[in-house]
Design a protein around this motif. Sequence first.
Motif, PDB file in Angstrom:
ATOM      1  N   HIS A  48     -53.127   0.698 -44.393  1.00 26.43           N
ATOM      2  CA  HIS A  48     -51.972   0.304 -43.424  1.00 26.43           C
ATOM      3  C   HIS A  48     -52.230  -0.622 -42.468  1.00 26.43           C
ATOM      4  O   HIS A  48     -51.114  -1.542 -42.426  1.00 26.43           O
ATOM      5  CB  HIS A  48     -51.676   1.737 -42.794  1.00 26.43           C
ATOM      6  N   GLU A 140     -51.458  -1.997 -32.792  1.00 28.02           N
ATOM      7  CA  GLU A 140     -52.156  -1.511 -34.108  1.00 28.02           C
ATOM      8  C   GLU A 140     -53.366  -1.467 -34.220  1.00 28.02           C
ATOM      9  O   GLU A 140     -53.953  -0.282 -34.419  1.00 28.02           O
ATOM     10  CB  GLU A 140     -51.404  -2.402 -35.195  1.00 28.02           C
ATOM     11  N   HIS A 144     -55.253   2.116 -33.530  1.00 23.18           N
ATOM     12  CA  HIS A 144     -55.924   2.624 -34.929  1.00 23.18           C
ATOM     13  C   HIS A 144     -57.286   2.528 -34.937  1.00 23.18           C
ATOM     14  O   HIS A 144     -57.957   3.130 -35.608  1.00 23.18           O
ATOM     15  CB  HIS A 144     -55.156   1.820 -36.098  1.00 23.18           C
TER      16      HIS A 144
HETATM   17 ZN    ZN Z   1     -49.765   1.918 -37.580  1.00 24.10          ZN
END
Ligand code: ZN
Length: 240
Positions: A48, A140, A144
């Motif tokens: 991702h 992100e 993450h």
């Molecule tokens: Zn994400």
Amino acid sequence: MAPPLDRSRAWLDEGTVIFDRALAAASDKLLAGPTELAGWTGRHLVAHVSANADALRNLVAWARTGMETPMYASPGQRDADIEVGSTRPVSDLRAWYNRSAAALRADLDGLTGEQWEEPVRTAQGRTVPASEVPWMRAREVMVHAVDLGSGTTFADLPDGFLRDLLDDITVKRSGTANHPALTLHEADGPGTWSVGHRGPVALEVTGPLAELAAYLAGRSDGSTLAASDGTRSPTLPRWL
Ligand code: ZN
């Protein structure tokens, strides 16, 4: 709501270093196991984050050329690419992450002053100037890096980033219908964030900056935070 471009770019650089370290600390075995994100292994997560860099490169190309190039062909395509990506050998996934992050950085470095102002559309359908792309990416990689589960926590993220993140999530959550009304207070600093204030009564929640950020980002249930009415902090809906 993105912070100013120079600050977003600094968070992007710092967040990329933090994700690099978190990924280096994650064994292949750890990546094969589950994460706190429902249904995702570490391999899904790396796929991702890599696909996200490629998708954001589409927005940078859009700003540079004026030709509409969406992040993903469709939400279904996005999910399918993550699913397929997660089955690739871990060494491929690590290489994909490194390659895509470096390419995004080079693309961003190439934008001119005018191109940063060009409108592009996010995967959530918001039209924003290209100058929001570094913040989208910083979020992100920072959040993450924690989700990877290899030892990075919200307390390891820079305080300034956590404040910008709280500002951003506060605006998003306040646009959510029937969101619990909350006022967050930083226990050891001056920060205050008001979320979802439409009713007369807001619950006051106090805690360390990192724990407030983890709670509002949906990464903690708030059980470590003190709520003014003596109850637990309420469970929050998703924010992204
Ligand atoms: Zn994400």
